[in-house]
Design a protein around this motif. Structure first.
Motif, PDB file in Angstrom:
ATOM      1  N   GLU A 229      -3.502  13.059  -6.047  1.00 48.23           N
ATOM      2  CA  GLU A 229      -3.200  12.775  -4.581  1.00 48.23           C
ATOM      3  C   GLU A 229      -3.904  12.117  -3.816  1.00 48.23           C
ATOM      4  OE1 GLU A 229      -1.029  12.826  -1.099  1.00 48.23           O
ATOM      5  OE2 GLU A 229      -0.331  13.335  -2.934  1.00 48.23           O
ATOM      6  N   GLN A 230      -5.531  12.246  -3.828  1.00 51.73           N
ATOM      7  CA  GLN A 230      -6.372  11.577  -3.092  1.00 51.73           C
ATOM      8  C   GLN A 230      -6.695  10.329  -3.685  1.00 51.73           C
ATOM      9  OE1 GLN A 230      -7.973  12.575  -0.262  1.00 51.73           O
ATOM     10  NE2 GLN A 230      -6.770  14.402   0.096  1.00 51.73           N
ATOM     11  N   LEU A 231      -6.722  10.020  -4.979  1.00 51.68           N
ATOM     12  CA  LEU A 231      -7.155   9.096  -5.431  1.00 51.68           C
ATOM     13  C   LEU A 231      -6.195   7.837  -5.946  1.00 51.68           C
ATOM     14  CD1 LEU A 231     -10.032  10.126  -7.950  1.00 51.68           C
ATOM     15  CD2 LEU A 231     -10.054   9.211  -5.667  1.00 51.68           C
ATOM     16  N   ILE A 232      -4.961   8.253  -6.071  1.00 52.71           N
ATOM     17  CA  ILE A 232      -3.548   7.477  -6.443  1.00 52.71           C
ATOM     18  C   ILE A 232      -2.514   7.430  -5.366  1.00 52.71           C
ATOM     19  CG2 ILE A 232      -2.034   7.135  -8.148  1.00 52.71           C
ATOM     20  CD1 ILE A 232      -3.706   8.375 -10.285  1.00 52.71           C
ATOM     21  N   SER A 233      -1.845   8.753  -5.230  1.00 55.53           N
ATOM     22  CA  SER A 233      -1.051   8.624  -4.217  1.00 55.53           C
ATOM     23  C   SER A 233      -1.243   8.284  -2.768  1.00 55.53           C
ATOM     24  CB  SER A 233      -0.318  10.112  -4.141  1.00 55.53           C
ATOM     25  OG  SER A 233       0.163  10.582  -5.399  1.00 55.53           O
ATOM     26  N   GLN A 234      -2.302   8.741  -2.247  1.00 57.20           N
ATOM     27  CA  GLN A 234      -2.634   8.328  -0.795  1.00 57.20           C
ATOM     28  C   GLN A 234      -3.207   6.756  -0.624  1.00 57.20           C
ATOM     29  OE1 GLN A 234      -5.296  10.466   1.234  1.00 57.20           O
ATOM     30  NE2 GLN A 234      -4.045  12.459   1.107  1.00 57.20           N
ATOM     31  N   PRO A 235      -3.571   6.262  -1.779  1.00 59.83           N
ATOM     32  CA  PRO A 235      -4.021   4.802  -1.446  1.00 59.83           C
ATOM     33  C   PRO A 235      -2.716   3.985  -1.885  1.00 59.83           C
ATOM     34  CG  PRO A 235      -5.786   5.687  -2.599  1.00 59.83           C
ATOM     35  CD  PRO A 235      -4.463   6.980  -2.685  1.00 59.83           C
ATOM     36  N   ARG A 236      -1.796   4.276  -2.685  1.00 59.40           N
ATOM     37  CA  ARG A 236      -0.492   3.735  -2.915  1.00 59.40           C
ATOM     38  C   ARG A 236       0.308   3.583  -1.514  1.00 59.40           C
ATOM     39  NH1 ARG A 236       4.282   5.207  -3.171  1.00 59.40           N
ATOM     40  NH2 ARG A 236       3.621   7.456  -3.725  1.00 59.40           N
ATOM     41  N   ARG A 237       0.501   4.863  -0.827  1.00 62.31           N
ATOM     42  CA  ARG A 237       1.243   4.977   0.396  1.00 62.31           C
ATOM     43  C   ARG A 237       0.670   3.936   1.584  1.00 62.31           C
ATOM     44  NH1 ARG A 237       1.737  10.680  -1.342  1.00 62.31           N
ATOM     45  NH2 ARG A 237       0.183  11.177   0.190  1.00 62.31           N
ATOM     46  N   VAL A 238      -0.880   4.167   1.543  1.00 62.33           N
ATOM     47  CA  VAL A 238      -1.469   3.422   2.638  1.00 62.33           C
ATOM     48  C   VAL A 238      -1.169   1.645   2.281  1.00 62.33           C
ATOM     49  CG1 VAL A 238      -3.743   2.576   3.268  1.00 62.33           C
ATOM     50  CG2 VAL A 238      -3.183   4.997   3.106  1.00 62.33           C
ATOM     51  N   LYS A 239      -1.159   1.284   0.807  1.00 57.60           N
ATOM     52  CA  LYS A 239      -1.039   0.048   0.656  1.00 57.60           C
ATOM     53  C   LYS A 239       0.535  -0.247   1.066  1.00 57.60           C
ATOM     54  CE  LYS A 239      -0.906  -3.151  -3.393  1.00 57.60           C
ATOM     55  NZ  LYS A 239      -1.318  -3.202  -4.736  1.00 57.60           N
ATOM     56  N   GLU A 240       1.442   0.402   0.945  1.00 54.13           N
ATOM     57  CA  GLU A 240       2.976   0.250   1.282  1.00 54.13           C
ATOM     58  C   GLU A 240       2.963  -0.094   2.543  1.00 54.13           C
ATOM     59  OE1 GLU A 240       5.004   3.489  -0.519  1.00 54.13           O
ATOM     60  OE2 GLU A 240       5.010   2.589  -2.662  1.00 54.13           O
TER      61      GLU A 240
END
Length: 258
Positions: A229-240
């Motif tokens: 969640e911290q290393l993959i999901s959150q950065p992906r959502r911020v990028k989107e």
């Protein structure tokens, strides 16, 4: 609803049958011999139940027939005997717990649930790679029969996560140090250190630790998802979200950063 993993060390946990977090009553099991006339265990089958329904003896109630029908489905029944017998034997490492909420029974051998069949209710983070999801799902399927095997698979998941993040995946301590230099979040650093320490620091990913138990595996399931969640999901959502900004605003941000 609060979710608490089932354990022989607790008097309250989430029931493997109904899922309710409630009191669990524990029972020791003492066997007696099958009567000589029977020789074999008494097993109710669907055919026997149907015959009973067609020719119900006098005095047998509908409630009793429903209870017998549950036995034919493989459910466990627990009742006091009308004529308690002296039990000659004790059974060690075989335990029975009863749920206060649904009144159903769970059978344990040592610290493992053998009834009902269990698949832990923790789904893998949807942003994990298919390879890691396969290991995660396999760990879910074997946690009851082999908590050590499940723990080994989950450590392997974390090793693969580190590799996907650009590390070598050979030594978790080294990977953590390198990720910290790259600005690793303190919470995730602690999560990785927890994995390292509960692996006794010398256990390599994919290798079984003889001390791993069910509670250790539960912690590792949760940690894999927290790290993802911290290393993959959150950065992906911020990028989107960032990509959804107007081009002029993104250009302004880039110019500022220069």
């Amino acid at each position: 609803m609060k979710k608490v993993s089932a354990s022989v060390t607790k008097t309250a946990f989430s029931c493997p049958h109904c899922g309710a977090y409630t009191t669990q009553f524990w029972y020791a099991i003492s066997p007696h011999s099958v009567p000589r006339d029977d020789k074999l265990p008494s097993i109710w089958t669907t055919e026997k139940v149907n015959r009973l329904k067609e020719n119900t003896p006098e005095g047998v109630t509908d409630e009793q027939i429903k209870a017998i029908e549950k036995l034919s489905f493989g459910e466990i029944e627990f009742h006091e005997r009308d004529d308690p017998r002296y039990c000659k034997y004790d059974i060690n490492n075989l335990h029975l717990s009863k749920c206060y909420s649904c009144q159903k029974h769970t059978i344990w051998v040592h610290e493992k649930i053998v009834y009902p069949s269990e698949k832990i209710d923790i789904e893998p983070n949807s942003d994990l790679s298919d390879d890691i999801k396969r290991d995660f799902s396999e760990a879910r399927e074997i946690i009851s029969s082999s908590p050590r095997g499940a723990s080994a698979l989950l450590r392997l998941c974390i090793q693969k996560l580190c590799i996907e993040l650009g590390e070598k995946g050979k030594d978790l301590n080294t990977d953590i140090a390198n990720l910290v230099k790259k600005g690793l979040n303190v919470t995730i650093q602690k999560s990785l250190d927890i994995v390292r320490v509960i692996g006794n620091e010398s256990v390599h990913p994919g290798i079984m630790d003889m001390r791993d138990d069910r509670d250790t595996a539960i912690k590792l399931f949760e940690l894999v998802n927290i790290i993802a969640e911290q290393l993959i999901s959150q950065p992906r959502r911020v990028k989107e979200i960032y990509e959804s900004l107007p081009d002029s605003k993104k250009q302004s941000i880039e110019n500022r950063d220069k």
